[in-house]
Motif scaffolding. Structure first.
Motif, PDB file in Angstrom:
ATOM      1  N   ALA A 171       0.712  -1.239  -0.135  1.00  0.00           N
ATOM      2  CA  ALA A 171       0.039   0.048   0.084  1.00  0.00           C
ATOM      3  C   ALA A 171       0.856   1.223   0.125  1.00  0.00           C
ATOM      4  CB  ALA A 171      -0.907   0.012   1.104  1.00  0.00           C
ATOM      5  N   ALA A 172       2.075   1.215   0.844  1.00  0.00           N
ATOM      6  CA  ALA A 172       2.894   2.544   0.926  1.00  0.00           C
ATOM      7  C   ALA A 172       3.587   2.655  -0.552  1.00  0.00           C
ATOM      8  CB  ALA A 172       3.895   2.176   2.013  1.00  0.00           C
ATOM      9  N   ALA A 173       3.744   1.564  -1.242  1.00  0.00           N
ATOM     10  CA  ALA A 173       4.269   1.668  -2.495  1.00  0.00           C
ATOM     11  C   ALA A 173       3.280   2.162  -3.489  1.00  0.00           C
ATOM     12  CB  ALA A 173       4.894   0.420  -3.034  1.00  0.00           C
ATOM     13  N   GLY A 174       2.065   2.078  -3.289  1.00  0.00           N
ATOM     14  CA  GLY A 174       1.157   2.568  -4.224  1.00  0.00           C
ATOM     15  C   GLY A 174       0.334   1.707  -4.944  1.00  0.00           C
ATOM     16  N   PHE A 175       0.419   0.425  -4.265  1.00  0.00           N
ATOM     17  CA  PHE A 175      -0.395  -0.381  -4.845  1.00  0.00           C
ATOM     18  C   PHE A 175      -1.940  -0.558  -4.240  1.00  0.00           C
ATOM     19  CE2 PHE A 175       3.732  -2.561  -6.022  1.00  0.00           C
ATOM     20  CZ  PHE A 175       3.412  -3.170  -7.211  1.00  0.00           C
ATOM     21  N   VAL A 176      -2.937  -1.126  -5.108  1.00  0.00           N
ATOM     22  CA  VAL A 176      -4.280  -0.944  -4.755  1.00  0.00           C
ATOM     23  C   VAL A 176      -4.654  -2.414  -4.959  1.00  0.00           C
ATOM     24  CG1 VAL A 176      -4.635   1.349  -5.125  1.00  0.00           C
ATOM     25  CG2 VAL A 176      -5.266  -0.373  -6.901  1.00  0.00           C
ATOM     26  N   ASP A 177      -5.987  -2.816  -4.388  1.00  0.00           N
ATOM     27  CA  ASP A 177      -6.600  -3.960  -4.653  1.00  0.00           C
ATOM     28  C   ASP A 177      -5.724  -5.180  -4.057  1.00  0.00           C
ATOM     29  OD1 ASP A 177      -8.867  -2.432  -5.633  1.00  0.00           O
ATOM     30  OD2 ASP A 177      -8.271  -2.790  -7.677  1.00  0.00           O
ATOM     31  N   ILE A 178      -5.315  -4.906  -3.163  1.00  0.00           N
ATOM     32  CA  ILE A 178      -4.203  -5.938  -2.358  1.00  0.00           C
ATOM     33  C   ILE A 178      -4.764  -7.185  -1.880  1.00  0.00           C
ATOM     34  CG2 ILE A 178      -2.396  -6.330  -0.882  1.00  0.00           C
ATOM     35  CD1 ILE A 178      -2.218  -2.968  -0.903  1.00  0.00           C
ATOM     36  N   GLU A 179      -4.466  -8.424  -2.556  1.00  0.00           N
ATOM     37  CA  GLU A 179      -4.964  -9.533  -1.967  1.00  0.00           C
ATOM     38  C   GLU A 179      -3.796 -10.698  -1.660  1.00  0.00           C
ATOM     39  OE1 GLU A 179      -7.187 -11.725  -4.866  1.00  0.00           O
ATOM     40  OE2 GLU A 179      -8.142 -10.165  -5.581  1.00  0.00           O
ATOM     41  N   ILE A 180      -3.760 -11.202  -0.488  1.00  0.00           N
ATOM     42  CA  ILE A 180      -2.590 -12.022  -0.187  1.00  0.00           C
ATOM     43  C   ILE A 180      -3.393 -13.391   0.251  1.00  0.00           C
ATOM     44  CG2 ILE A 180      -0.716 -12.160   1.374  1.00  0.00           C
ATOM     45  CD1 ILE A 180      -0.337  -9.143   1.553  1.00  0.00           C
ATOM     46  N   VAL A 181      -3.145 -14.360  -0.329  1.00  0.00           N
ATOM     47  CA  VAL A 181      -3.762 -15.535   0.084  1.00  0.00           C
ATOM     48  C   VAL A 181      -2.886 -16.511   0.480  1.00  0.00           C
ATOM     49  CG1 VAL A 181      -5.759 -15.234  -1.396  1.00  0.00           C
ATOM     50  CG2 VAL A 181      -3.967 -16.598  -2.222  1.00  0.00           C
ATOM     51  N   GLU A 182      -2.987 -17.327   1.577  1.00  0.00           N
ATOM     52  CA  GLU A 182      -2.106 -18.549   1.908  1.00  0.00           C
ATOM     53  C   GLU A 182      -2.005 -19.471   0.830  1.00  0.00           C
ATOM     54  OE1 GLU A 182      -2.096 -20.124   5.926  1.00  0.00           O
ATOM     55  OE2 GLU A 182      -3.743 -21.175   4.914  1.00  0.00           O
ATOM     56  N   HIS A 183      -0.990 -20.196   0.693  1.00  0.00           N
ATOM     57  CA  HIS A 183      -0.554 -21.501  -0.077  1.00  0.00           C
ATOM     58  C   HIS A 183       0.190 -22.552   0.698  1.00  0.00           C
ATOM     59  CE1 HIS A 183      -0.425 -24.143  -3.370  1.00  0.00           C
ATOM     60  NE2 HIS A 183       0.952 -24.162  -3.333  1.00  0.00           N
ATOM     61  N   ARG A 184      -0.530 -23.324   1.264  1.00  0.00           N
ATOM     62  CA  ARG A 184       0.092 -24.354   1.968  1.00  0.00           C
ATOM     63  C   ARG A 184       0.347 -25.430   1.006  1.00  0.00           C
ATOM     64  NH1 ARG A 184       0.202 -24.176   7.778  1.00  0.00           N
ATOM     65  NH2 ARG A 184      -1.047 -22.367   8.733  1.00  0.00           N
ATOM     66  N   HIS A 185       1.688 -25.856   1.222  1.00  0.00           N
ATOM     67  CA  HIS A 185       1.862 -27.056   0.390  1.00  0.00           C
ATOM     68  C   HIS A 185       2.919 -28.060   0.868  1.00  0.00           C
ATOM     69  CE1 HIS A 185       4.522 -23.949  -0.995  1.00  0.00           C
ATOM     70  NE2 HIS A 185       5.676 -24.860  -1.418  1.00  0.00           N
ATOM     71  N   HIS A 186       3.335 -28.934   0.257  1.00  0.00           N
ATOM     72  CA  HIS A 186       4.556 -29.658   0.700  1.00  0.00           C
ATOM     73  C   HIS A 186       5.610 -29.743  -0.358  1.00  0.00           C
ATOM     74  CE1 HIS A 186       1.305 -31.286   3.218  1.00  0.00           C
ATOM     75  NE2 HIS A 186       2.165 -31.358   3.997  1.00  0.00           N
ATOM     76  N   VAL A 187       6.716 -29.758   0.460  1.00  0.00           N
ATOM     77  CA  VAL A 187       8.037 -29.833  -0.464  1.00  0.00           C
ATOM     78  C   VAL A 187       8.943 -31.132  -0.227  1.00  0.00           C
ATOM     79  CG1 VAL A 187       8.090 -27.294  -0.771  1.00  0.00           C
ATOM     80  CG2 VAL A 187       9.463 -28.401   0.838  1.00  0.00           C
TER      81      VAL A 187
END
Ligand SMILES: C[S@@+](CC[C@H](N)C(=O)[O-])C[C@H]1O[C@@H](n2cnc3c(N)ncnc32)[C@H](O)[C@@H]1O
Length: 282
Positions: free
Chosen positions: A197-213
């Motif tokens: 947001a501070a960098a000027g982005f809008v419509d920010i969505e952050i979703v979790e991705h759980r997986h196995h490596v």
């Protein structure tokens, strides 16, 4: 001397770049599930012009080039000449894919502005994330957006931090510096949203991705232990230790990874990443 978790631009042009190139097959096998999730979420459309930040060996760039097709174009950017050389070699004959060596935080990128930006784990190494993110935002057309994958909290990524704990039982590893750039510097979801947001982005969505490596792409705990000891950020500290300490760490790493064997003989260590989407305002 090990710098611990801190990994900045100089490191990628030096020791980290050398290790990533040497162990690229293992890293890419390990990161395949995250790459698949990122590219599925990005769902690039035919004809789009895409920039890939910190493209490394270029798997995401090549995948993007296929998705956008002949009318589209992809530019892979990386700070490491060594890694870009390998990316270009692997992409030989793909007409809609080019590579540019640049520090994405500061350098001008030919071909901007782009419709879309992707990055698998290439945006965590900026010394000043807000300044770098604003610069990245300006590489996009108004309304264009980013799809990034970054690592989540350390405690949810035992594939690396469990191994670090094992090594730390035998060696004095430097204490993490939470403000310094490195693979886990964007792990705090609220802070990440604030930085965007501070960098000027809008419509920010952050979703979790759980997986196995599968660490290093290995099915065998001993091969995973070898990979961790030679490729992870504390590898230089292990290599500097005496032979008895190295052997003891290796044994302990094998028993650590053994607990993550699956019934069908694979290695599946939990991992948690954030899939980030954010738009450049119109
Ligand atoms: C963890 S690796 C990921 C590589 C690749 N995206 C992948 O998933 O296989 C991080 C990459 O970001 C690149 N990188 C780090 N800082 C950068 C910067 N300031 N500008 C451009 N590339 C950078 C590194 O050289 C490295 O290739």
């Amino acid at each position: 001397m090990t710098k611990g978790e801190q990994v900045g631009p100089q490191d990628w042009q030096g020791e980290r770049g050398v290790r990533w190139l040497r162990d690229m097959a293992g890293f890419e096998a390990m990161l395949q599930p995250l790459g698949d999730a990122l590219m599925a979420r990005a769902a690039l459309a035919a004809g789009e012009r895409v920039i890939d930040i910190g493209c490394g060996g270029g798997w995401t760039s090549r995948t993007a080039a296929i998705q956008v097709g002949a009318r589209g174009a992809v530019c892979g950017v990386d700070i490491s000449a060594l890694l870009l050389g390998e990316a270009a070699r692997r992409a030989a004959g793909i007409p809609n894919l080019t590579f540019v060596r640049a520090d994405a935080a500061v350098d001008a990128i030919p071909g901007a502005p782009f419709d879309r930006m992707i990055s698998r784990l290439g945006v965590m190494f900026f010394v000043d994330p807000v300044a770098a993110f604003s610069r990245l935002r300006r590489l996009l057309v108004p309304g264009g957006w980013v799809d990034w994958a970054v690592w989540g909290p350390k405690e949810d990524n035992p594939w690396m931090f469990g191994a670090r704990e094992v090594a730390g039982r035998h060696l004095e590893l430097p204490a993490p510096d939470p403000g310094a750039p490195g693979p886990f510097t964007l792990a705090d979801r609220d802070r990440l949203a604030d930085l965007l947001a501070a960098a000027g982005f809008v419509d920010i969505e952050i979703v979790e991705h759980r997986h196995h490596v599968a660490v290093g792409g290995a099915a065998d705990p001993a091969a995973a232990a070898d990979f961790a000891a030679s490729a992870f950020f504390f590898a230089d500290a292990i290599e500097a230790a005496d032979a008895a300490t190295r052997a003891a760490i290796h044994e302990d790493l094998i028993s650590f990874y053994r607990d993550f064997r699956t019934a069908d003989g694979r290695l599946a260590v939990p991992a948690r990443a954030w899939l980030v989407r954010a738009a450049a305002s119109r």
